[in-house]
Design a protein around this motif. Structure first.
Motif, PDB file in Angstrom:
ATOM      1  N   SER A 115       0.828  -1.222   0.000  1.00 49.48           N
ATOM      2  CA  SER A 115       0.000   0.000   0.000  1.00 49.48           C
ATOM      3  C   SER A 115       0.857   1.265   0.000  1.00 49.48           C
ATOM      4  O   SER A 115       0.597   2.201   0.753  1.00 49.48           O
ATOM      5  N   ARG A 116       1.877   1.298  -0.834  1.00 47.11           N
ATOM      6  CA  ARG A 116       2.807   2.437  -0.832  1.00 47.11           C
ATOM      7  C   ARG A 116       2.127   3.757  -1.156  1.00 47.11           C
ATOM      8  O   ARG A 116       2.371   4.759  -0.496  1.00 47.11           O
ATOM      9  N   ARG A 117       1.255   3.749  -2.171  1.00 41.15           N
ATOM     10  CA  ARG A 117       0.617   5.019  -2.547  1.00 41.15           C
ATOM     11  C   ARG A 117      -0.394   5.476  -1.509  1.00 41.15           C
ATOM     12  O   ARG A 117      -0.593   6.663  -1.318  1.00 41.15           O
ATOM     13  N   MET A 118      -1.037   4.519  -0.825  1.00 41.55           N
ATOM     14  CA  MET A 118      -1.992   4.885   0.217  1.00 41.55           C
ATOM     15  C   MET A 118      -1.257   5.357   1.473  1.00 41.55           C
ATOM     16  O   MET A 118      -1.761   6.198   2.221  1.00 41.55           O
ATOM     17  N   GLY A 119      -0.091   4.788   1.728  1.00 41.65           N
ATOM     18  CA  GLY A 119       0.678   5.200   2.894  1.00 41.65           C
ATOM     19  C   GLY A 119       0.347   4.443   4.167  1.00 41.65           C
ATOM     20  O   GLY A 119       0.960   4.668   5.214  1.00 41.65           O
ATOM     21  N   ARG A 120      -0.601   3.540   4.102  1.00 42.13           N
ATOM     22  CA  ARG A 120      -0.974   2.683   5.238  1.00 42.13           C
ATOM     23  C   ARG A 120      -1.735   1.477   4.687  1.00 42.13           C
ATOM     24  O   ARG A 120      -2.207   1.517   3.554  1.00 42.13           O
ATOM     25  N   PRO A 121      -1.848   0.398   5.471  1.00 40.25           N
ATOM     26  CA  PRO A 121      -2.511  -0.812   4.949  1.00 40.25           C
ATOM     27  C   PRO A 121      -3.963  -0.546   4.553  1.00 40.25           C
ATOM     28  O   PRO A 121      -4.761  -0.072   5.362  1.00 40.25           O
ATOM     29  N   LYS A 122      -4.283  -0.876   3.316  1.00 39.52           N
ATOM     30  CA  LYS A 122      -5.647  -0.623   2.833  1.00 39.52           C
ATOM     31  C   LYS A 122      -6.683  -1.422   3.610  1.00 39.52           C
ATOM     32  O   LYS A 122      -7.782  -0.940   3.887  1.00 39.52           O
ATOM     33  N   ALA A 123      -6.365  -2.662   3.940  1.00 37.19           N
ATOM     34  CA  ALA A 123      -7.340  -3.525   4.620  1.00 37.19           C
ATOM     35  C   ALA A 123      -7.832  -2.917   5.920  1.00 37.19           C
ATOM     36  O   ALA A 123      -8.967  -3.154   6.334  1.00 37.19           O
ATOM     37  N   LEU A 124      -6.995  -2.117   6.572  1.00 39.38           N
ATOM     38  CA  LEU A 124      -7.328  -1.572   7.890  1.00 39.38           C
ATOM     39  C   LEU A 124      -7.858  -0.146   7.828  1.00 39.38           C
ATOM     40  O   LEU A 124      -8.072   0.483   8.881  1.00 39.38           O
ATOM     41  N   LEU A 125      -8.108   0.373   6.635  1.00 35.91           N
ATOM     42  CA  LEU A 125      -8.681   1.722   6.528  1.00 35.91           C
ATOM     43  C   LEU A 125     -10.036   1.773   7.228  1.00 35.91           C
ATOM     44  O   LEU A 125     -10.872   0.886   7.038  1.00 35.91           O
ATOM     45  N   PRO A 126     -10.293   2.795   8.048  1.00 34.27           N
ATOM     46  CA  PRO A 126     -11.592   2.879   8.731  1.00 34.27           C
ATOM     47  C   PRO A 126     -12.754   3.117   7.761  1.00 34.27           C
ATOM     48  O   PRO A 126     -12.655   3.939   6.855  1.00 34.27           O
ATOM     49  N   VAL A 127     -13.827   2.363   7.970  1.00 34.19           N
ATOM     50  CA  VAL A 127     -15.091   2.571   7.250  1.00 34.19           C
ATOM     51  C   VAL A 127     -16.191   2.500   8.299  1.00 34.19           C
ATOM     52  O   VAL A 127     -16.469   1.418   8.831  1.00 34.19           O
ATOM     53  N   TRP A 128     -16.777   3.666   8.611  1.00 32.44           N
ATOM     54  CA  TRP A 128     -17.711   3.769   9.731  1.00 32.44           C
ATOM     55  C   TRP A 128     -17.050   3.222  11.006  1.00 32.44           C
ATOM     56  O   TRP A 128     -15.953   3.623  11.366  1.00 32.44           O
TER      57      TRP A 128
ATOM     58  N   ASP B 242     -10.308   0.752  -7.848  1.00 36.32           N
ATOM     59  CA  ASP B 242      -9.693   0.394  -6.571  1.00 36.32           C
ATOM     60  C   ASP B 242      -9.218   1.643  -5.833  1.00 36.32           C
ATOM     61  O   ASP B 242      -9.068   2.712  -6.404  1.00 36.32           O
ATOM     62  N   LEU B 243      -9.015   1.479  -4.550  1.00 36.00           N
ATOM     63  CA  LEU B 243      -8.600   2.581  -3.691  1.00 36.00           C
ATOM     64  C   LEU B 243      -7.079   2.555  -3.589  1.00 36.00           C
ATOM     65  O   LEU B 243      -6.516   1.849  -2.763  1.00 36.00           O
ATOM     66  N   ASP B 244      -6.417   3.315  -4.433  1.00 34.10           N
ATOM     67  CA  ASP B 244      -4.951   3.309  -4.466  1.00 34.10           C
ATOM     68  C   ASP B 244      -4.332   4.451  -3.671  1.00 34.10           C
ATOM     69  O   ASP B 244      -3.219   4.329  -3.169  1.00 34.10           O
ATOM     70  N   THR B 245      -5.051   5.575  -3.590  1.00 34.28           N
ATOM     71  CA  THR B 245      -4.474   6.778  -2.992  1.00 34.28           C
ATOM     72  C   THR B 245      -5.395   7.326  -1.901  1.00 34.28           C
ATOM     73  O   THR B 245      -6.583   6.970  -1.839  1.00 34.28           O
ATOM     74  N   PRO B 246      -4.880   8.207  -1.045  1.00 34.24           N
ATOM     75  CA  PRO B 246      -5.757   8.856  -0.053  1.00 34.24           C
ATOM     76  C   PRO B 246      -6.923   9.583  -0.693  1.00 34.24           C
ATOM     77  O   PRO B 246      -8.020   9.639  -0.123  1.00 34.24           O
ATOM     78  N   GLU B 247      -6.714  10.119  -1.902  1.00 31.70           N
ATOM     79  CA  GLU B 247      -7.809  10.809  -2.596  1.00 31.70           C
ATOM     80  C   GLU B 247      -8.908   9.828  -3.002  1.00 31.70           C
ATOM     81  O   GLU B 247     -10.105  10.129  -2.902  1.00 31.70           O
ATOM     82  N   ASP B 248      -8.506   8.632  -3.477  1.00 28.98           N
ATOM     83  CA  ASP B 248      -9.487   7.590  -3.807  1.00 28.98           C
ATOM     84  C   ASP B 248     -10.310   7.223  -2.573  1.00 28.98           C
ATOM     85  O   ASP B 248     -11.533   7.080  -2.645  1.00 28.98           O
ATOM     86  N   TYR B 249      -9.628   7.055  -1.472  1.00 22.94           N
ATOM     87  CA  TYR B 249     -10.276   6.679  -0.202  1.00 22.94           C
ATOM     88  C   TYR B 249     -11.249   7.756   0.256  1.00 22.94           C
ATOM     89  O   TYR B 249     -12.393   7.467   0.634  1.00 22.94           O
ATOM     90  N   ALA B 250     -10.826   9.020   0.184  1.00 18.07           N
ATOM     91  CA  ALA B 250     -11.706  10.126   0.578  1.00 18.07           C
ATOM     92  C   ALA B 250     -12.951  10.166  -0.305  1.00 18.07           C
ATOM     93  O   ALA B 250     -14.071  10.388   0.181  1.00 18.07           O
ATOM     94  N   GLY B 251     -12.769   9.933  -1.602  1.00 16.16           N
ATOM     95  CA  GLY B 251     -13.912   9.925  -2.516  1.00 16.16           C
ATOM     96  C   GLY B 251     -14.874   8.794  -2.209  1.00 16.16           C
ATOM     97  O   GLY B 251     -16.100   8.958  -2.287  1.00 16.16           O
ATOM     98  N   PHE B 252     -14.327   7.623  -1.861  1.00 12.33           N
ATOM     99  CA  PHE B 252     -15.158   6.471  -1.491  1.00 12.33           C
ATOM    100  C   PHE B 252     -15.980   6.785  -0.239  1.00 12.33           C
ATOM    101  O   PHE B 252     -17.193   6.540  -0.204  1.00 12.33           O
ATOM    102  N   LEU B 253     -15.332   7.352   0.792  1.00 10.31           N
ATOM    103  CA  LEU B 253     -16.055   7.691   2.023  1.00 10.31           C
ATOM    104  C   LEU B 253     -17.130   8.736   1.758  1.00 10.31           C
ATOM    105  O   LEU B 253     -18.238   8.657   2.309  1.00 10.31           O
ATOM    106  N   ASP B 254     -16.833   9.697   0.902  1.00  8.85           N
ATOM    107  CA  ASP B 254     -17.804  10.734   0.570  1.00  8.85           C
ATOM    108  C   ASP B 254     -19.017  10.128  -0.129  1.00  8.85           C
ATOM    109  O   ASP B 254     -20.165  10.461   0.177  1.00  8.85           O
ATOM    110  N   ALA B 255     -18.780   9.198  -1.058  1.00  6.41           N
ATOM    111  CA  ALA B 255     -19.885   8.526  -1.754  1.00  6.41           C
ATOM    112  C   ALA B 255     -20.726   7.715  -0.784  1.00  6.41           C
ATOM    113  O   ALA B 255     -21.960   7.659  -0.886  1.00  6.41           O
TER     114      ALA B 255
END
Length: 197
Positions: free
Chosen positions: A19-32, A179-192
């Motif tokens: 998860s180099r581009r995300m900067g932290r493990p994707k599996a453990l990203l908070p969702v709710w 897929d969620l590769d970057t912090p921006e992708d992740y932020a967009g997913f949470l916003d959706a």
């Protein structure tokens, strides 16, 4: 909605690598109140008879999923190695592998993959001519060719797919595979997600 399984099968969630581009493990990203991989498991696992999660070690997973861990037989060798480990572990004739950072994948797609794999080594979506091997169904007959590619030092799923009898799904909407590769992708997913609540 009741989903009828075409046959008994295993769901394999691929927990992801560095998860180099995300900067932290994707599996453990908070969702709710949970993590991304737990959120994916809750959405996808219910029609399957077994859930496996491929990761290098249990530290990559939340506590709730550690009992489902199947350790990569070749740590650092990418998602193909996770699929190899899942095929070596499953008690079913087929497994459906889904990368944990593909939140657009739904149960209906996993069931289409499962049905399309009958009589083939694998069923794989192809979008714009590009295969999506981390969202695909693999039969036990795929295990030998996948292992052979990895034994030869290969890591690309395309090399393994070239050795398999693949049923290609050509008409799947491309958005499912984002897929969620970057912090921006992740932020967009949470916003959706917030907008859907």
């Amino acid at each position: 909605m009741i989903v009828r399984m075409a046959e008994a099968a295993t769901l394999l969630l691929l927990a992801g690598g560095e998860s180099r581009r995300m900067g932290r493990p994707k599996a453990l990203l908070p969702v709710w109140e949970t993590t991304l991989i737990e959120w994916m498991a809750r959405r996808l696992a219910f029609p399957f008879e077994r859930l496996l999660v491929a990761a290098a070690d249990e530290g990559q997973l939340p506590v709730s999923l550690r009992s489902h861990l199947v350790r990569d037989l070749r740590p650092g060798a990418g998602p193909l190695a996770g699929i190899e480990s899942g095929l070596a572990t499953t008690t079913h004739g087929v497994l459906v592998a889904v990368a944990c950072d593909m939140p657009g994948v739904g149960v209906e797609l996993t069931q289409r993959l499962l049905a399309a794999s009958e009589g083939h080594d694998a069923a794989v979506p192809r979008v714009g001519g590009r295969p999506e091997p981390t969202c695909a169904a693999y039969r036990r007959s795929a295990a030998g060719p996948i292992t052979a590619v990895l034994d030869a030092g290969g890591r690309k799923a395309a090399a393994a797919l070239a050795e398999l009898d693949v049923s290609w799904l050509e008409d799947e909407p491309a958005g499912q595979f984002a897929d969620l590769d970057t912090p921006e992708d992740y932020a967009g997913f949470l916003d959706a997600l917030r907008k859907k609540r």
